[in-house]
Design an enzyme around this catalytic site. Structure first.
Site, mmCIF file in Angstrom:
data_model
loop_
_atom_site.group_PDB
_atom_site.id
_atom_site.type_symbol
_atom_site.label_atom_id
_atom_site.label_comp_id
_atom_site.label_asym_id
_atom_site.label_seq_id
_atom_site.Cartn_x
_atom_site.Cartn_y
_atom_site.Cartn_z
ATOM 1 N N LYS A 158 -19.933 5.637 -5.211
ATOM 2 C CA LYS A 158 -19.314 4.808 -4.177
ATOM 3 C C LYS A 158 -20.166 4.907 -2.933
ATOM 4 C CE LYS A 158 -15.535 2.282 -3.770
ATOM 5 N NZ LYS A 158 -14.898 1.530 -4.869
HETATM 6 P P1 NAD Z 1 -10.185 -6.947 0.837
HETATM 7 O O1 NAD Z 1 -10.869 -6.417 2.039
HETATM 8 O O2 NAD Z 1 -10.610 -8.250 0.261
HETATM 9 O O3 NAD Z 1 -8.606 -7.041 1.088
HETATM 10 C C1 NAD Z 1 -7.843 -6.003 1.626
HETATM 11 C C2 NAD Z 1 -6.505 -6.610 2.034
HETATM 12 O O4 NAD Z 1 -5.648 -5.567 2.475
HETATM 13 C C3 NAD Z 1 -6.597 -7.604 3.191
HETATM 14 O O5 NAD Z 1 -5.708 -8.680 2.953
HETATM 15 C C4 NAD Z 1 -6.115 -6.778 4.376
HETATM 16 O O6 NAD Z 1 -5.579 -7.597 5.415
HETATM 17 C C5 NAD Z 1 -5.050 -5.964 3.696
HETATM 18 N N1 NAD Z 1 -4.595 -4.815 4.459
HETATM 19 C C6 NAD Z 1 -5.324 -3.934 5.200
HETATM 20 N N2 NAD Z 1 -4.497 -3.041 5.785
HETATM 21 C C7 NAD Z 1 -3.240 -3.373 5.397
HETATM 22 C C8 NAD Z 1 -1.954 -2.838 5.666
HETATM 23 N N3 NAD Z 1 -1.800 -1.794 6.465
HETATM 24 N N4 NAD Z 1 -0.885 -3.428 5.082
HETATM 25 C C9 NAD Z 1 -1.019 -4.504 4.262
HETATM 26 N N5 NAD Z 1 -2.206 -5.037 3.973
HETATM 27 C C10 NAD Z 1 -3.296 -4.481 4.528
HETATM 28 O O7 NAD Z 1 -10.309 -5.766 -0.266
HETATM 29 P P2 NAD Z 1 -10.197 -5.889 -1.833
HETATM 30 O O8 NAD Z 1 -11.565 -6.020 -2.406
HETATM 31 O O9 NAD Z 1 -9.148 -6.859 -2.191
HETATM 32 O O10 NAD Z 1 -9.715 -4.410 -2.209
HETATM 33 C C11 NAD Z 1 -8.359 -4.013 -2.068
HETATM 34 C C12 NAD Z 1 -8.149 -2.689 -2.780
HETATM 35 O O11 NAD Z 1 -8.535 -2.834 -4.155
HETATM 36 C C13 NAD Z 1 -8.965 -1.511 -2.249
HETATM 37 O O12 NAD Z 1 -8.219 -0.327 -2.407
HETATM 38 C C14 NAD Z 1 -10.173 -1.487 -3.179
HETATM 39 O O13 NAD Z 1 -10.793 -0.214 -3.235
HETATM 40 C C15 NAD Z 1 -9.510 -1.851 -4.484
HETATM 41 N N6 NAD Z 1 -10.419 -2.394 -5.484
HETATM 42 C C16 NAD Z 1 -11.156 -3.517 -5.229
HETATM 43 C C17 NAD Z 1 -11.971 -4.028 -6.223
HETATM 44 C C18 NAD Z 1 -12.750 -5.299 -6.044
HETATM 45 O O14 NAD Z 1 -13.366 -5.768 -7.026
HETATM 46 N N7 NAD Z 1 -12.734 -5.939 -4.879
HETATM 47 C C19 NAD Z 1 -12.059 -3.368 -7.460
HETATM 48 C C20 NAD Z 1 -11.280 -2.228 -7.687
HETATM 49 C C21 NAD Z 1 -10.451 -1.758 -6.684
#
Ligand code: NAD
Length: 467
Positions: A158
């Site tokens: 990571k």
């Molecule tokens: P992103 O940045 O696209 O979206 C994050 C979302 O969370 C946004 O809508 C943001 O406004 C919201 N957010 C932030 N703080 C918040 C709060 N306090 N309450 C409610 N919503 C809140 O990120 P993403 O890529 O969608 O990733 C989201 C999660 O999924 C993370 O934990 C990431 O590690 C995990 N993840 C992502 C991927 C991927 O392919 N993008 C893969 C595996 C895991």
């Protein structure tokens, strides 16, 4: 396929009981991971968003807890556990960037390679003001178990930079990405370590990273995944994590006698993962009755249109200024909404001991990484909530990243249908293997998933002669 939501169609429309003790929230002490470096004292940004309602137990403590539970159950010798608990390599770099006001700002960048026994290191790069070495370590370790659980030939890594991308102009963001790549490229490469997007980064950031890497090594599309389609990105990658969440939900639904087409669901976080999961749930016939992003939360028993909301957010809107007839609620009340499925898709530690008991869902499918603290996990299991854990549920992204890498190495493109079908095959197989292990053990799915992942990594490391 005709009624299935795909990235192409979207563009057409609109562009545990015994074992180690549970870490106590609010009392997190110094981290004690054997073999890790000193505590993180890197420079932090001072101007931060108001703190979200998250537990004070760190991602690191959450991952360590589950590792320890599984290591105990597997009777792993202490020396082997110490190797698996620590990272292979931890790189911390300065990322100096001249910002708009003319001053150089030093951000801190990290790349942690946790374990490479099963293949090249693989894991996302996060741009977020709260990124620090401990968080990156935890997320790197999570990737080791995740790639092993879905059985793709990768290790775990990571990276991250403690920057708030929403406060930077595009030019500044590009400078951060390029500067970070310049500092870490020596430990990366298609056969060594392959980054991907995570919170705060996207396909555009991957394009800058690839371009910067290419300046030194020649055109190397397989050096990062999650790239834009014209730059040898894979069809289906953007939706993959959300799609995988929905694919495992479909497998899990019969276990609680739930018809996926009749389900109600709540999504916490409406970014890449949350928005795609919501749109694909809706395509099955399920109804979104609550949703939140960093701006706040809304609820509506009559349903909130996930497609319309995704369009609104793509156009720069927020969940709270979406005109859907839904009612604005306190973000802390989102977890208390009655629904069949709760999908955390924001940050870690958001389901914790102070709010878990208020949850009124029947199933939780973890889109986010480490959204649930061990204490909350215990509370939810006691309440009979079926939890499909992060290490399984959100692996769709890394699975399609693997497909992207395979396509890049062959300079050959698969169509989106093929990507989605292959993804479903891997996610369903992984779900069945974890569910079977949980049944055999008489445990919830999370410890079963960790056991499966750890076993596979131990087998690979010992067969290589590394341990
Ligand atoms: P992103 O940045 O696209 O979206 C994050 C979302 O969370 C946004 O809508 C943001 O406004 C919201 N957010 C932030 N703080 C918040 C709060 N306090 N309450 C409610 N919503 C809140 O990120 P993403 O890529 O969608 O990733 C989201 C999660 O999924 C993370 O934990 C990431 O590690 C995990 N993840 C992502 C991927 C991927 O392919 N993008 C893969 C595996 C895991």
């Amino acid at each position: 396929m005709s009624d299935e939501v795909t990235e192409e169609s979207a563009q057409q429309q609109d562009e545990a009981a015994d074992g180690p003790s549970v870490p106590q929230e609010g009392e997190s002490g110094p981290h004690s991971g054997e073999g890790h470096g000193s505590p993180d004292k890197s420079a932090k940004q001072t101007e931060e968003e108001p703190a979200p309602s998250r537990a004070e137990v760190s991602n690191y403590e959450i991952v360590e807890h589950w590792f320890n539970v599984a290591a105990d159950r597997l009777d792993l010798p202490d020396d082997i556990a110490a190797v698996l608990r620590s990272s292979y390599r931890e790189v911390q770099v300065q990322v100096p960037v001249r910002l708009g006001e003319g001053k150089v700002h030093v951000f801190s960048g990290y790349r942690v390679q946790h374990n490479g026994a099963r293949g090249p290191y693989k894991g996302g790069i996060r741009f977020h003001p709260e990124v620090d070495l401990d968080e990156v370590r935890a997320l790197a370790e999570l990737m080791t178990w995740k790639t092993a659980i879905v059985n793709i030939p990768y290790g775990g890594a990571k990276g991250g930079v403690n920057v708030d991308p929403s406060k930077l102009e595009e030019r500044e963001l590009q400078a951060v990405a390029r500067s970070f790549m310049d500092k870490i490229e020596k430990v990366l490469g298609p056969q060594r370590d392959i980054p991907a997007p995570d919170v705060g980064t996207n396909a555009q950031v991957m394009a800058w990273l690839m371009d910067e890497y290419g300046k030194l090594h020649g055109h190397t599309p397989a050096c990062v995944t999650g790239k834009p389609i014209p730059l040898e990105g894979s069809l289906g990658r953007e939706a993959a994590t959300g799609r995988g969440v929905v694919q495992v939900f479909q497998e899990a639904a019969p276990e609680i006698d739930l018809d996926p087409g009749e389900a109600t669901f709540v999504v916490q976080g409406f970014g890449n993962v949350g928005a795609w999961a919501a749109r694909l749930m809706q395509a099955l016939g399920a109804k979104m009755v609550g949703v939140a992003d960093a701006s706040g939360a809304v609820a509506g028993e009559d349903g909130i249109d996930a497609e319309e909301l995704a369009r609104h957010v793509r156009d720069g809107g927020k969940v709270t200024d979406f005109d859907s007839g839904a009612e604005q609620i306190d973000p802390d009340d989102l977890v208390g909404l009655e629904c069949d499925v709760f999908i955390p898709a924001a940050l870690g530690g958001m389901i914790h001991k102070a709010n878990a008991d208020r949850m009124r869902c029947r199933m939780m499918v973890e889109g986010a990484n480490s959204p649930t603290t061990p204490k909350a996990d215990e509370i939810l299991n006691d309440k009979g909530v079926l939890i499909v854990p992060d290490v399984l549920a959100n692996a769709g992204g890394v699975v399609v990243s693997y497909f992207e890498w395979v396509q890049n190495l062959q300079h050959f493109r698969w169509d989106e249908d093929e990507v989605n079908k292959r993804l479903g095959k891997i996610m369903r197989r992984a779900f069945r293997e974890v569910a079977e292990r949980a049944r055999e053990n008489g445990t919830p799915m999370r410890p079963a998933a960790y056991e499966l992942g750890i076993e596979r990594v131990v087998e690979a490391a010992s067969t290589r002669g590394y341990i």
